[in-house]
Structure formats: structure tokens, C-alpha cells
Enzyme design. Structure first.
Site, PDB file in Angstrom:
ATOM      1  N   SER A 148       3.270  -1.203  -2.359  1.00 54.07           N
ATOM      2  CA  SER A 148       1.782  -1.944  -3.731  1.00 54.07           C
ATOM      3  C   SER A 148       1.221  -0.999  -4.537  1.00 54.07           C
ATOM      4  O   SER A 148       2.139   0.553  -4.334  1.00 54.07           O
ATOM      5  CB  SER A 148       1.140  -1.735  -2.903  1.00 54.07           C
ATOM      6  OG  SER A 148      -0.254  -2.281  -3.961  1.00 54.07           O
ATOM      7  N   TYR A 162      -5.351   1.307   2.810  1.00 56.39           N
ATOM      8  CA  TYR A 162      -4.339   0.629   2.464  1.00 56.39           C
ATOM      9  C   TYR A 162      -3.226   1.314   1.102  1.00 56.39           C
ATOM     10  O   TYR A 162      -2.195   1.814   1.572  1.00 56.39           O
ATOM     11  CB  TYR A 162      -4.407  -0.332   1.790  1.00 56.39           C
ATOM     12  CG  TYR A 162      -4.066  -1.686   0.778  1.00 56.39           C
ATOM     13  CD1 TYR A 162      -2.672  -2.447   1.857  1.00 56.39           C
ATOM     14  CD2 TYR A 162      -3.421  -1.983  -0.115  1.00 56.39           C
ATOM     15  CE1 TYR A 162      -1.983  -3.513   1.584  1.00 56.39           C
ATOM     16  CE2 TYR A 162      -2.360  -2.565  -0.887  1.00 56.39           C
ATOM     17  CZ  TYR A 162      -1.787  -3.291  -0.100  1.00 56.39           C
ATOM     18  OH  TYR A 162      -1.246  -4.153  -0.586  1.00 56.39           O
TER      19      TYR A 162
END
Length: 253
Positions: A148, A162
């Protein structure tokens, strides 16, 4: 040159392939002539996506909950029932959790780390026999890890586990790449920015687009084209790298 970017005839497994980026990846590979297995834990979404993609080419569904070691092994066993070689593994399944720093729960940490990092490692490990059978000096097998952009920059969303898990995916990508080079298996990662998905659905789209120099969200062609490059022989001399696919967000910071 005609075959340089081809993935026709390759066998591909995409985890979390029933929606969002996973479904975009699956459609790109199916349309390009690959045999694509998609896995997800929600049966209805998985079957609906597979039925749609099966009209375009060879797509097959495998129910899997990768949040546990048993779920990882079940997927490995299911794949092995259909094929004894695997050209491409795309580790896309993931989860997120947002909470203020002072209130961030252990459950939110463990859930995200288990799915985004632990399952990615052990699925890759357990599928190595199939990847090694497919790999050749003239046509490498490929592992593609979906990281990401928040592994590379601050996240304003309080998604601590995350961001940490996706940064760890980048480090793991480098480690695996070095260790698997001799087996003719390349390992690379993609760090997407904003794409339409369940994770970005609750966010303000106008605010997201305002952050992107390209002036738009990512599209199917963007993510699928990048992954197809990483899966094809065109990228066989590249391993251990992370490609930021963010419309220029990192470049503007």
C-alpha cells in the site's frame, strides 16, 4: 516482443479476488488468456465475481479464509487439486482497522497482521513446490505482493496495524526475492494508492482525488497492467522491488 508481456496460458492464483483490486486483477488476467483462480471467504461475492469473469475466459473460485493457518493450508490443498504448477501467486487478501492511537485495540492489531502478513508468508511458503515446478530460466514464476502507499507515507486514517503490515510486506518481498532468485522465482510488490474498494468506500472521494496529482482514482487497467508486467517475462530481470501505483501522490509529498 509479441510474447514479452504475454500471460496467456499461465496459471494464476489471486487471493481476495472477489472484489476491489483483487477483482480488477482477476479480470485483467482472465482477459489476457490466463487460467485464474480467485479465492475469498464470502461465498456469495466469490461466486458472483467468478460467474461474471467466467464469461470472459477461464476463471475458477476457491473458498478460503486466510485469517488462520488452517485456512491457508485449506487453500493450498484446494489449489493442488486443480493444478500441479503455479506460474503466478498474487497475495492480495487484506484487512484494515482504524482507531485513535490511545484506543487502538490488540484485536485490531492481530487481525490485520495475521491476514496481511502472516498468511501471505505461509501461503507463499506452502505454494513453493507448485511455483518451482512452473519456474524456468527462460520464464520465471512470479510472486506479487500487494502492499500500500501507506507503507511508504503517513496515513491520516489511524490505520496503525495496516500501515505496519504493508511496510513489513515490502521488507518480506525483498527477503523472499533474494532467497528465491536461484529457483527462478521473482518476487515483487505493488503499493497502490487510491482505488475503488471496500476500504476506500467510506472515504470522501473528492478529498481523495484532491490528493492525487493524476486527478483521478486508479482504474482496472492501471493495477492489472502493472501486475501483468510483473507476471510476464518482461520483468524477469527485476526482483525485490516495490512499484508505487498512486497517480503521483508520493512524488508530490
Amino acid at each position: 516482443m509479441k510474447s514479452l508481456f504475454s500471460v496467456a496460458g499461465k496459471t494464476v492464483l489471486i487471493t481476495g479476488g472477489s472484489r476491489g483490486i483483487g477483482a480488477m486483477l482477476a479480470e485483467g488476467f482472465v482477459r489476457s488468456g490466463a487460467t485464474v483462480f480467485i479465492s475469498a471467504r464470502k461465498v456469495g461475492e466469490l461466486e458472483d465475481c467468478c460467474a461474471r469473469l467466467a464469461k470472459l475466459g477461464d476463471c475458477r473460485s476457491l473458498i478460503a479464509d486466510l485469517s488462520t493457518t488452517a485456512g491457508v493450508q485449506a487453500l493450498v490443498d484446494a489449489v493442488a487439486q486443480h493444478t500441479d504448477t503455479l506460474d503466478v501467486l498474487i497475495n492480495n487478501a487484506g484487512a484494515s482497522w482504524g482507531a485513535p492511537l490511545d484506543q487502538f485495540p490488540e484485536s485490531g492489531w492481530d487481525k490485520v497482521m495475521n491476514l496481511n502478513l502472516k498468511s501471505l508468508f505461509f501461503l507463499s511458503q506452502q505454494l513453493l513446490p507448485l511455483l518451482r515446478r512452473a519456474a524456468r530460466p527462460e520464464a520465471y514464476a512470479s510472486i506479487i505482493n500487494i502492499s500500500s502507499v501507506y507503507a511508504l507515507m503517513h496515513s491520516p486514517l489511524n490505520t496503525y496495524s495496516y500501515s505496519a503490515s504493508k511496510a513489513a510486506v515490502i521488507a518480506l518481498t525483498r527477503q523472499l526475492a533474494a532467497d528465491l532468485q536461484a529457483d527462478h522465482i521473482k518476487v515483487n510488490a505493488i503499493a497502490p494508492g487510491y482505488f475503488p474498494s471496500a476500504m476506500t468506500a467510506p472515504l470522501d472521494e473528492q478529498a481523495m482525488v484532491a490528493e492525487i496529482p493524476a486527478g483521478r482514482m486508479g482504474r482496472l487497467e492501471d493495477i492489472a497492467g502493472t501486475a501483468i508486467y510483473l507476471a510476464s517475462t518482461a520483468s524477469d530481470y527485476m526482483t525485490g522491488r516495490t512499484l508505487a501505483l498512486d497517480g503521483g501522490i508520493l512524488a508530490s509529498r
